[in-house]
Scaffold this active site. Structure first.
Site, PDB file in Angstrom:
ATOM      1  N   LYS A 191       1.363  14.238   1.369  1.00 26.41           N
ATOM      2  CA  LYS A 191       0.092  14.316   0.598  1.00 26.41           C
ATOM      3  C   LYS A 191      -0.376  16.199   0.088  1.00 26.41           C
ATOM      4  O   LYS A 191      -1.396  16.177   0.249  1.00 26.41           O
ATOM      5  CB  LYS A 191      -1.259  14.235   2.049  1.00 26.41           C
ATOM      6  CG  LYS A 191      -1.197  12.252   1.726  1.00 26.41           C
ATOM      7  CD  LYS A 191      -1.799  12.327   2.832  1.00 26.41           C
ATOM      8  CE  LYS A 191      -2.260  10.779   3.008  1.00 26.41           C
ATOM      9  NZ  LYS A 191      -2.761   9.870   2.123  1.00 26.41           N
ATOM     10  N   LYS A 221     -14.539   7.955  -3.388  1.00 26.93           N
ATOM     11  CA  LYS A 221     -15.603   8.607  -2.384  1.00 26.93           C
ATOM     12  C   LYS A 221     -16.335  10.400  -3.528  1.00 26.93           C
ATOM     13  O   LYS A 221     -17.372  11.091  -3.174  1.00 26.93           O
ATOM     14  CB  LYS A 221     -15.369   8.958  -1.280  1.00 26.93           C
ATOM     15  CG  LYS A 221     -15.046   7.438  -0.394  1.00 26.93           C
ATOM     16  CD  LYS A 221     -14.353   7.914   0.805  1.00 26.93           C
ATOM     17  CE  LYS A 221     -13.987   6.761   0.991  1.00 26.93           C
ATOM     18  NZ  LYS A 221     -12.484   6.306   2.493  1.00 26.93           N
ATOM     19  N   LYS A 275      -7.764  13.877   4.747  1.00 29.72           N
ATOM     20  CA  LYS A 275      -7.231  12.212   4.330  1.00 29.72           C
ATOM     21  C   LYS A 275      -5.885  12.401   5.488  1.00 29.72           C
ATOM     22  O   LYS A 275      -5.893  13.733   6.727  1.00 29.72           O
ATOM     23  CB  LYS A 275      -6.591  12.333   3.693  1.00 29.72           C
ATOM     24  CG  LYS A 275      -5.945  13.877   2.931  1.00 29.72           C
ATOM     25  CD  LYS A 275      -4.882  14.385   1.486  1.00 29.72           C
ATOM     26  CE  LYS A 275      -5.823  14.510   0.301  1.00 29.72           C
ATOM     27  NZ  LYS A 275      -6.323  12.936  -0.306  1.00 29.72           N
ATOM     28  N   ARG A 276      -5.149  11.585   5.566  1.00 25.79           N
ATOM     29  CA  ARG A 276      -4.310  11.921   6.952  1.00 25.79           C
ATOM     30  C   ARG A 276      -2.968  12.570   6.622  1.00 25.79           C
ATOM     31  O   ARG A 276      -2.975  13.236   5.793  1.00 25.79           O
ATOM     32  CB  ARG A 276      -3.135  10.442   7.541  1.00 25.79           C
ATOM     33  CG  ARG A 276      -3.932   8.896   8.318  1.00 25.79           C
ATOM     34  CD  ARG A 276      -4.569   9.739   9.399  1.00 25.79           C
ATOM     35  NE  ARG A 276      -3.205  10.080  10.114  1.00 25.79           N
ATOM     36  CZ  ARG A 276      -2.875   8.697  10.818  1.00 25.79           C
ATOM     37  NH1 ARG A 276      -3.940   7.887  11.063  1.00 25.79           N
ATOM     38  NH2 ARG A 276      -1.810   8.882  12.005  1.00 25.79           N
ATOM     39  N   THR A 333      -8.138   6.542  -1.547  1.00 27.32           N
ATOM     40  CA  THR A 333      -9.736   6.111  -1.731  1.00 27.32           C
ATOM     41  C   THR A 333     -11.074   7.329  -1.955  1.00 27.32           C
ATOM     42  O   THR A 333     -11.842   6.930  -2.236  1.00 27.32           O
ATOM     43  CB  THR A 333      -9.635   5.326  -1.378  1.00 27.32           C
ATOM     44  OG1 THR A 333      -9.699   5.472   0.314  1.00 27.32           O
ATOM     45  CG2 THR A 333      -9.215   3.185  -2.187  1.00 27.32           C
ATOM     46  N   HIS A 339       0.548  -1.430  -0.211  1.00 24.92           N
ATOM     47  CA  HIS A 339       0.074   0.185   0.083  1.00 24.92           C
ATOM     48  C   HIS A 339       0.404   0.789   0.052  1.00 24.92           C
ATOM     49  O   HIS A 339       0.378   2.543   0.077  1.00 24.92           O
ATOM     50  CB  HIS A 339      -0.889   0.278   1.361  1.00 24.92           C
ATOM     51  CG  HIS A 339      -1.998  -1.479   1.115  1.00 24.92           C
ATOM     52  ND1 HIS A 339      -3.005  -0.968   0.527  1.00 24.92           N
ATOM     53  CD2 HIS A 339      -2.013  -2.150   1.423  1.00 24.92           C
ATOM     54  CE1 HIS A 339      -4.412  -1.923   0.833  1.00 24.92           C
ATOM     55  NE2 HIS A 339      -3.647  -2.743   1.901  1.00 24.92           N
TER      56      HIS A 339
END
Ligand code: 26W
Length: 767
Positions: A514, A620, A508-509, A616, A330
Site C-alpha cells: 500500500k 468512501k 488503511k491497513r 473501498t 480478495h
C-alpha cells in the site's frame, strides 16, 4: 418505524428500572445506552420474526470477519428515528452524541471485513434475503497506541458497553466436533435493518463454550494433565480475532475457528430445513452460500460430510455443494492464499479431511491427471483450489483484479472453467458513508435532487447540472468537517492543525504494497524543500495517516515508527510550522474513518499497480467529494472511468509497466540519480532519527538490498508521485479544484454496495 416520544421514554424508564434499578434521572451513560438500544430492539422484534420466517431462497454470507463499527447511530438512521431519539433524549437533558464513546464492534481486520458489513446493510436495504454467519470474537482487532513512536497493542474489549444489539439464542446452540473434543456453539443474533423499509436480516455470530458448564474444581485437579488443560484452552476458540491482514499463518487455533464457524452454520441451516420437511436434495433451491475469501472454505467438505451422513452418495453431495457455494477472492498476494498442512487437518477433523480427499480424487479423474489441477499437493491443502473446483462462481472484486485472477493467479483454472469467473466490483453503503458521517453534505444533495439517491446512488449523476451552485456550500461544509476533525485530532493526538491547511489523508491497513512509505518519503522531500527554498511557498498541508500494522509484521511496524519520527521532526520545527503538519492518528477504526473521510481534501490510494484488489476507502472519499491521488490499481481504475482521469491525480507505473520495470530493476541507480529521493531515503540510516532497535536500518535495507530490493517499486514511482502530488497541492483551493471534487461526488453512483449486492443476487445467487 413509528415513533412516539412518550411511549419511548416510558419503555426506556421501564428497562432502566428492571435491568439496572435506576431512574431515568439517575442512569449513567452505559445504562442509558443499553436501555435506549433495548427499547428499540423490543419494537422491531415483530418485523424481525416475520423476516426470519420467510420461506423463499436465502443466501448465507460466510465470513471470518464482520467489521461492523458502531451500531446505534446506523440502526436509528435505518429505522428512520435518529432525530426522534435525539430529541426525546434532549427533552430529558441527555445527549445522544454521548454514545460516541461506545466501542466499535471491530470483529474484522480491514477491507474484507468492512465489505461484509456494507453488504449486509445493503442487502437488507435492497430487500435481498442475505444473512451473515461469523464468529463472535471476545476480543476484536487490537487497540493501538504509540509509545515513543512504536506501535503497542492492547486487547480490544468491545463488550465493555454491553451488547444490547444482540440476542443470545441458546436453544439453537449446536455441537461442533473436533477429534480431540466437542465444543458448544451458541448463536448471538444481530438484527440488520434495511434503510427505512421494514426489512430485518440477521447476522448470526457463534460463540464457543464448553459443553458442560465449566467446573473449576475439575480444572484444578487436572492442572498437571496437559491434555485436559489444553482442552480447556481449546474451548476458548472464539477468544480473539487473528490480527493478520494478507499473511497466512498456519495456526491450529485459526483452523479451529474456521471449522467451528462453518460447521455450526451449516448444521444450523440443515437442521432448520429438515424441520421444515425440505428434501436436502433441494437445498440449492433454498440456500446458497458466499465464501468470503478462503477463510470459510471448509464449509465445502463440511456440507458434503453432513449430506453423506444423511445418506447421500459422494456424487450427490458434491453436486449439491457445487450448486450452493460461490467464492470471492480478495487478494492476489501469494502469502495470503490459505494453505493447511494436510496432516494437521486430518488429525483435527478426520471426517472432513476425507471429503477433501474425495474431491481431490474426483478432480484427478476429471482432469485426467493434469498436474496443474490439484487441491492437495506435497502434504498441503490449497483452500483456494478447493473453492474454485467446487464453486459455481468465482469472483474478483474489481475489473482489474478479476482480469489478473484470470490471466495470472488462477490462469489454469480459468482456462478450464471460464464460465465460473465473474467480476463484481466492490461497493460501500451510502447510508453510513454519506448520510451518517456527513449529514450536511447529504442535506445539500437532498436539496438539489431529492432523497431517492439514498437507495439509488446512480441518481447522484443528476447533480451534474447543479455542481456550480453547490460550490460555496460544499466548501463551507468541508471546512466545517475539517474544523471538527482538527479539534478531535488535537484532543486525541495532541497535534494542532491550523485552519486553512489541506488535509492529505492515507488511511488503511499498513502494508508494504500500500506504500505508506512512498507517502512518508514525499513528506520528507517537502520538508527539506520548504527548508531549502525549493518549496518555500508550499501550500499549507497536514499529512494525515491512520493504520494498524499486524503485530508480527516487522516492516509495517518499522514504517509506523518512521512516520512517527517524521511527525516529531516536522511538528517540532517552528520554521516549517506555517507550511506542514504530520499526524499519525492512533487506533484507526471505522468510527475514526467516519470522521476523517468527510474532512479529507486528498485521498491517497497509492498501492503498486496490480496489488490492491479493489480498495473501498477510495470509494468512501469519492462519495464525500474528494479527489484521488492514486495509481491505476484496483477500483481506482473504475473511479477514473466514472469521474474522468483529469478530475483525479494519477501517477506511477501501470500493471504492464510494473512487470517490465521489475526486469533488472536497480534501485541503487535510482537513488544515485535523484538527490531529493536520496536525501529522504538516507534519513533512515544517517542518524536523523533515533533508531534504538535498528528498525529504520532494516527498512532501508528492504529498499536497497536482498533478494528483491524495493519489491513494491517505491523508489521507481517516487519522481512521478512527487510531480503529480505537487501539482495537486498547488491546484488546491481554486473553484476549478472544488469542481473536480464535486464531479467525483456526482460520479460515485457505481460504487454503492446496493449495486454490488444486486449484481451478486442477479449473477451469482439468483435470488
Ligand atoms: C490468511 C490471512 C488473511 C487475512 C485477510 C489473508 C487475506 C486477508 C484479506 C483477503 C485481506 C483483505 O482485506 N483484502 C482486501 O479486501 C477488500 C475487499 O474486497 C479489497 O477492497 C482490498 O483491496 C483487499 O486488500
Amino acid at each position: 418505524m413509528k415513533f412516539e416520544r412518550k411511549q419511548f421514554l416510558e419503555d426506556v424508564t421501564k428497562i432502566l428500572s428492571a435491568d439496572f434499578a435506576v431512574t431515568l434521572e439517575e442512569a449513567g451513560k452505559k445504562e442509558l445506552y443499553q436501555a435506549v438500544s433495548k427499547a428499540v430492539m423490543t419494537e422491531v422484534f415483530p418485523d424481525w420474526q416475520a423476516c426470519k420466517r420467510q420461506s423463499g431462497k436465502r443466501c448465507g454470507y460466510f465470513s471470518a470477519e464482520f467489521l461492523m463499527g458502531r451500531a446505534i447511530f446506523n440502526n436509528l438512521l435505518s429505522l428512520g428515528i435518529l432525530e426522534d431519539v435525539r430529541e426525546a433524549l434532549a427533552s430529558v437533558r441527555e445527549d445522544l452524541n454521548e454514545f460516541e464513546e461506545v466501542e466499535d464492534a471491530a470483529l474484522g481486520n480491514g477491507g474484507l471485513g468492512r465489505l461484509a458489513a456494507c453488504y449486509l446493510e445493503s442487502a437488507a436495504s435492497m430487500d435481498i434475503p442475505l444473512d451473515g454467519y461469523g464468529i463472535r470474537y471476545r476480543y476484536g482487532l487490537f487497540r493501538q497506541t504509540f509509545e515513543n513512536g512504536y506501535q503497542k497493542e492492547e486487547g480490544d474489549d468491545w463488550l465493555k458497553w454491553g451488547d444490547p444489539w444482540s440476542v443470545r439464542v441458546e436453544r439453537e446452540a449446536k455441537i461442533v466436533r473436533f477429534a480431540d473434543m466437542d465444543v458448544l456453539a451458541v448463536p448471538y443474533d444481530m438484527p440488520i435493518f434495511g434503510y427505512r423499509n421494514g426489512v430485518v436480516n440477521t447476522l448470526r455470530l457463534w460463540s464457543s463454550e464448553p459443553i458442560r458448564a465449566f467446573d473449576f474444581e475439575m480444572f484444578d485437579k487436572m492442572k498437571g494433565e496437559n491434555k485436559a488443560v489444553e482442552n480447556f484452552h481449546a474451548t476458548k476458540i472464539c477468544d480473539v480475532l487473528y490480527p493478520n491482514d494478507n499473511t497466512m499463518v498456519g495456526k491450529m487455533l485459526r483452523l479451529r475457528q474456521q471449522y467451528f464457524l462453518v460447521s455450526a452454520s451449516l448444521q444450523d441451516i440443515v437442521t432448520k430445513l429438515k424441520a421444515e420437511g425440505v428434501d436436502l436434495h433441494d437445498l440449492p433451491k433454498r440456500y446458497c452460500f458466499q465464501l468470503n475469501d478462503t477463510h470459510p472454505v471448509l464449509a465445502i467438505p463440511e456440507l458434503i460430510r453432513i449430506l453423506r451422513a444423511e445418506g447421500f452418495s459422494f456424487e450427490e453431495a458434491f453436486g449439491v455443494a457445487g450448486r450452493c457455494f460461490n467464492f470471492t477472492n480478495h487478494t492476489i498476494m501469494a502469502e495470503a492464499l490459505e494453505r493447511w498442512d494436510a496432516l494437521a487437518l486430518s488429525d483435527l477433523i478426520p471426517s472432513v479431511y476425507e471429503q477433501i480427499l474425495a474431491c481431490q480424487n474426483r478432480l484427478d479423474e476429471e482432469a485426467g491427471g493434469d498436474s496443474r489441477f490439484f487441491i492437495i499437493r506435497e502434504g498441503t491443502v490449497h483452500m483456494a483450489n478447493l473453492a474454485i473446483y467446487v464453486s459455481s462462481k468465482v469472483n474478483g472484486v474489481a475489473e482489474i483484479h478479476t482480469n489478473i485472477l484470470k490471466r495470472e493467479t488462477f490462469r489454469d483454472w480459468y482456462e478450464r472453467y471460464p464460465e465460473k469467473f465473474v467480476n463484481i466490483t466492490n461497493g460501500i453503503t451510502p447510508r453510513r458513508w454519506l448520510l451518517l458521517n456527513n449529514p450536511r453534505l447529504a442535506a445539500l444533495i437532498d436539496g438539489k435532487i431529492g432523497s431517492a439517491w439514498h437507495t439509488d446512488l446512480s441518481r447522484l449523476s443528476l447533480l451534474k447540472p447543479h455542481l456550480g451552485d453547490m460550490l460555496s456550500d460544499f466548501k463551507e461544509i468541508k471546512g466545517e468537517n475539517k474544523a471538527r476533525l482538527a479539534a478531535y485530532i488535537k484532543e486525541k493526538e495532541g497535534v494542532e492543525i491550523p485552519a486553512g491547511f489541506i488535509f492529505d489523508v492515507q488511511i488503511k491497513r499498513l502494508h508494504e504494497y500500500k506504500r505508506q512509505l512512498l507517502n512518508a518519503l514525499s513528506v520528507l522531500a517537502y520538508y527539506f524543500g520548504v527548508k531549502d527554498g525549493t518549496y518555500r511557498d508550499l501550500p499549507p498541508t497536514a499529512f494525515i495517516f491512520g493504520a494498524k500494522a499486524a503485530p508480527g509484521y516487522y516492516m509495517a511496524k518499522a514504517i509506523i515508527k518512521f512516520i512517527n519520527e517524521i511527525a516529531n521532526l516536522v511538528n517540532g520545527d517552528k520554521t516549517v510550522s506555517d507550511r506542514m503538519r504530520v499526524v499519525f492518528v492512533q487506533n484507526y477504526d471505522v468510527s475514526y474513518a467516519e470522521k476523517i473521510v468527510c474532512a479529507a481534501d486528498i485521498s491517497e490510494q497509492i498501492s503498486m499497480a496490480g496489488m490492491e484488489a479493489s480498495g473501498t476507502g477510495n470509494m468512501k472519499f469519492m462519495l464525500n467529494g474528494t479527489v484521488t491521488l492514486g495509481t491505476l490499481d484496483g477500483a481506482n481504475v473504475e473511479i477514473c472511468e466514472e469521474a474522468g482521469a483529469d478530475n483525479n491525480y494519477i501517477f506511477g507505473a501501470t500493471v504492464d509497466e510494473v512487470a517490465k520495470v521489475k526486469h533488472g530493476y536497480a534501485p541503487e541507480k535510482l537513488l544515485e540519480a535523484d538527490p531529493v529521493l536520496k536525501r529522504a531515503v538516507e534519513t533512515l540510516i544517517d542518524g536523523t532519527f533515533p533508531d534504538e532497535k535498528g528498525m529504520l536500518k532494516r527498512l532501508y535495507a528492504s529498499l536497497t538490498t536482498g533478494y528483491e530490493p524495493d519489491r513494491y517499486l517505491v523508489l521507481h514511482d517516487f519522481a512521478d508521485y512527487m510531480r503529480v502530488k505537487t501539482k495537486l497541492l498547488y491546484d488546491y483551493g481554486t473553484d476549478e479544484f472544488f469542481m473536480k471534487c464535486l464531479v467525483n461526488l456526482a460520479s460515485a453512483g457505481k460504487f454503492s454496495s446496493d449495486r454490488s449486492v444486486k449484481d451478486y443476487a442477479d449473477l451469482i445467487w439468483h435470488i
